[in-house]
Design an enzyme around this catalytic site. Structure first.
Site, mmCIF file in Angstrom:
data_model
loop_
_atom_site.group_PDB
_atom_site.id
_atom_site.type_symbol
_atom_site.label_atom_id
_atom_site.label_comp_id
_atom_site.label_asym_id
_atom_site.label_seq_id
_atom_site.Cartn_x
_atom_site.Cartn_y
_atom_site.Cartn_z
ATOM 1 N N GLY A 262 7.315 7.328 8.346
ATOM 2 C CA GLY A 262 6.933 7.899 7.069
ATOM 3 C C GLY A 262 7.676 7.285 5.895
ATOM 4 C CG ASP A 263 10.879 6.204 3.298
ATOM 5 O OD1 ASP A 263 10.681 5.138 2.680
ATOM 6 O OD2 ASP A 263 11.374 7.202 2.772
ATOM 7 C CG ASP A 264 11.198 1.648 2.627
ATOM 8 O OD1 ASP A 264 10.036 1.520 2.197
ATOM 9 O OD2 ASP A 264 12.159 1.989 1.913
#
Length: 484
Positions: A262-264
């Protein structure tokens, strides 16, 4: 004769008694054997160091039923095995099973090895997560101003530490934490799955990491690190579930990893605003290779936004991204200070991206209101080459800072096939300087095409990083333990 007969009868009675006792004992052993059995298994794996001593978690009361807490068992096992640090080191084997546990800390000259059918389940009992002070280069927690919960697997001031296995699983059971975060009920920053601080000679390999409460792998203030063969899964809508975040680290190798988050997927960091500037500990000499990323709302590789201690000499090659917001992203802002320089990326394959490249100076999330508005970041010598992308909405957004342009941008041999509904203007460029060669679609005027003779520009340095010189050893161990 009577005396002899009585004597023989006594012997018979005694023999009968002991025979019955033996039967009872054998029967008892049979019952016990149905509950516990002696297990022998052989472990073969590659590691920075092999170990002379081994033990199983079950030797210290571990119960792999997914219900009983094993926090004390892990703590007891690691405490016991720490005595062998100067005698060839030690290894803790986690057998097949579901091992519920809160946070526990590793020791030096130590290997934590997970069986292929072992699952570490992160406890949802908040009392099993000690609280730490904020990182000195951040000045506060990221979720809340106060401290932070200790990571599930933690260590500080260690040397020669390995967390590996036969692709065993660490499940952070993050839904509990994500809900608390969204409801703004957390007093402290969520725990990570693996964090090692102020440590040297680290290997994290051959594991599956699921549903981390926040970041998955966070080496910080450390050096000589290999992260290899890691598979990371989290829902793409989960908050801040970054994959691998080297933070103020030197000499790091990340390779052969598959990340859905859900992120980098990889976020390179070095501290936040005035705290990172004061701490002054950069991330440098980082190699990223053979990375596959899926993250619809974030970057394949992000540099920053917390980069106030500096980021230098990052090399990435053979990178694949699918349905990911951006390929390479540099995030910074006025007040960050620090630098991002000498970045080299080649052989990227991108499928369905919002941006192929993004580099902006407007990431204005600050630790507090005390940052220095005169602390301008330095962004220079950023190199991208041999990139192929398809179904791209925007080729690039390059937005420097007024009176602080991003310089030395070099892009060569890049083909970006735009999506059917792509923006009419594929390139957005302000406050930047650089050059291109062999780039499609044609870039903005601030990145003039230097012609085919410059197609070899933007290449990697000729030298190798020290971490690439490190060869892993082949380790073999035969384990005998009581299984359940």
């Amino acid at each position: 004769m009577e005396f002899l007969w009585k004597t023989l009868m006594r012997i018979h009675v005694i023999r009968t008694f002991f025979a019955l006792l033996l039967v009872a004992l054998l029967s008892s052993e049979g019952v016990e054997s149905r509950k516990a059995k002696v297990v022998t298994t052989s472990l073969e794996y590659n590691a920075i160091n092999c170990r002379a001593h081994s033990a199983s978690l079950t030797d210290f009361g571990g119960v792999g039923d997914g219900k009983a807490s094993n926090t004390k068992a892990f703590q007891s096992a690691i405490s016991h095995l720490s005595q062998y640090a100067s005698e060839g080191g030690s290894q803790l084997y986690v057998p097949a099973g579901k091992w519920l546990t809160g946070s526990f800390s590793l020791t030096s000259h130590f290997t934590l090895y997970l069986d292929k059918d072992a699952v570490l389940l992160a406890s949802q009992d908040i009392t099993e997560w000690p609280v730490l002070e904020p990182l000195p280069s951040y000045g506060r927690g990221r979720d809340a101003p106060a401290g932070r919960f200790t990571s599930l697997i933690f260590g500080t001031n260690l040397t020669d530490v390995i967390v590996t296995g036969e692709n065993g699983t660490i499940d952070g059971q993050g839904e509990f934490w994500w809900q608390q975060f969204h409801r703004k009920k957390l007093k402290y920053t969520r725990p990570y799955l693996i964090e090692l601080m102020f440590s040297d000679n680290i290997q994290i390999s051959n594991l599956t990491l699921l549903n981390s409460p926040s970041w998955n792998v966070h080496p910080v203030y450390s050096s000589n690190i290999i992260v290899q063969g890691i598979t990371i899964f989290a829902p793409v809508t989960s908050p801040n579930t970054d994959g691998i975040n080297p933070d103020s680290c030197t000499n790091v190798r990340i390779e052969d990893c598959y990340i859905v988050s859900g992120d980098d997927c990889v976020a390179v960091k070095s501290g936040w605003d005035e705290y990172g500037i004061k701490f002054g500990w950069p991330t440098k000499q980082l190699m990223i290779r053979r990375l596959t990323c899926i993250s619809p709302y974030s970057a394949t590789i992000a540099l920053g936004s917390e980069m106030s201690g500096g980021i230098q000499d990052v090399r990435a090659e053979d990178i694949t991204a699918i349905q990911t917001e951006s390929g390479v992203r540099i995030k910074t802002a006025v007040g960050r200070g620090g630098y991002v320089k000498d970045i080299y990326v080649k052989r990227m394959t991108l499928h369905t991206m919002k941006w192929a490249f993004k580099m902006t100076g407007d990431y204005n999330s600050h630790a507090d209101s005390h940052y220095d508005p005169n602390a301008l970041p330095e962004i220079k010598n950023i190199n991208y080459r041999d990139v192929v992308a398809e179904n791209v909405t925007i080729a690039a957004r390059f937005q420097g800072i007024s009176n602080d342009p991003f310089t030395g941008i070099c892009i060569a041999n890049v083909t970006l096939r735009m999506a059917a509904k792509a923006k009419k203007q594929p390139w957005t460029c302000t406050d930047i300087e650089g050059m291109t060669s062999g780039v499609t679609p044609p870039p903005c005027g601030l990145l003039p095409d230097q012609g085919p003779e410059k197609i070899t520009a933007c290449d990697f340095p000729a030298d190798s990083l020290p971490i690439d010189m490190l060869e892993l050893k082949k380790c073999t161990t035969t384990m005998t333990f009581v299984g359940v």
